[in-house]
Design an enzyme around this catalytic site. Structure first.
Site, mmCIF file in Angstrom:
data_model
loop_
_atom_site.group_PDB
_atom_site.id
_atom_site.type_symbol
_atom_site.label_atom_id
_atom_site.label_comp_id
_atom_site.label_asym_id
_atom_site.label_seq_id
_atom_site.Cartn_x
_atom_site.Cartn_y
_atom_site.Cartn_z
ATOM 1 N N LYS A 224 0.850 -1.189 0.000
ATOM 2 C CA LYS A 224 0.000 0.000 0.000
ATOM 3 C C LYS A 224 0.886 1.240 0.000
ATOM 4 C CE LYS A 224 -3.913 1.842 2.683
ATOM 5 N NZ LYS A 224 -4.702 1.667 3.926
ATOM 6 N N HIS B 186 -0.242 4.418 0.464
ATOM 7 C CA HIS B 186 -0.840 5.548 1.179
ATOM 8 C C HIS B 186 -1.248 5.067 2.573
ATOM 9 C CE1 HIS B 186 -4.180 3.362 -0.685
ATOM 10 N NE2 HIS B 186 -4.924 3.782 0.317
#
Length: 225
Positions: A110, A112
């Protein structure tokens, strides 16, 4: 030798729920197996409880009982296993497992929010027990070990539902996927049941013909490690 009650309960639930079936099944290896097991079929409440309790009993009565800090479930099937088996262990013995933790990975990191590919407990300087349904070729377990090591953890063992006790299709004719991983990483790999347990536990439950087919399959493809 009689099987422990939790193994009997697990096999009974697997059979009644359709997770363990007998007949003729083509595997990814192109071998024709007289039985098929799919842990993904334990999705109903009663069945799910039986497999979680069996995993917890397997861990708690093994050499790994006191030797891990984090249970790690590789995506995807390992994710619910890690969370629910961790709960089962804490429910079984909160004094022993109350300070343990669980974790799992994302297939893709991921970029963010909290970021990264590991969700749950940090793995740095932790002793990590990998949990999954089965070991096929061992590729997914090697990937999980690499991720855990990259995050600073130490893999201390692997627990799966079923050990097929079967040689690798392209192997030496003696070694199983689990045996190869044990030798490669020098870690214990334990299972709720082995193929030998299925043979012993299903006698008198399924037909003599099905038992004979499994025993012949074991004789033909059985690993000796």
């Amino acid at each position: 030798m009689s099987l422990p009650e939790y193994k009997k309960d697990f096999l009974k639930a697997a059979l009644e729920g359709g997770a363990l079936r007998f007949g003729s099944f083509e595997l990814k290896s192109k071998r024709i197996s007289p039985y098929f097991f799919n842990a993904g079929d334990f999705y109903k409440g009663k069945l799910h409880k039986s497999i979680m309790d069996a995993y917890a009993q397997t861990i708690a009565t093994s050499e790994l009982a006191d030797g891990f800090d984090v249970i790690f479930g590789p995506a995807y099937k390992g994710i619910p296993l890690a969370a629910t088996v961790f709960y089962a262990l804490v429910n079984m013995d909160s004094a022993k497992y109350g300070e343990a933790a669980y974790s799992f990975d994302r297939k893709e990191a991921k970029d963010h929010g909290e970021g990264g590919s590991i969700v749950g407990s940090p793995l740095k300087d932790k002793r990590v027990l990998i949990i999954d349904d089965v070991v096929s070729a061992g590729t997914a377990k090697r990937e999980a070990i690499d991720k855990i090591r990259a995050a600073g953890g130490t893999v201390v063992g692997i627990v799966v539902a079923l050990d097929r006790q079967e040689t690798l299709p392209e192997g030496d004719g003696k070694t199983s996927a689990i045996g190869q991983l044990r030798k490669e990483y020098q870690i214990p790999i334990i299972s709720i049941v082995k193929l030998d347990d299925i043979i012993d536990g299903m006698k008198g439950v399924i037909s003599d013909g099905d038992i004979k087919n499994i025993e012949e399959y074991r004789a033909k493809y059985g690993a000796s490690d």
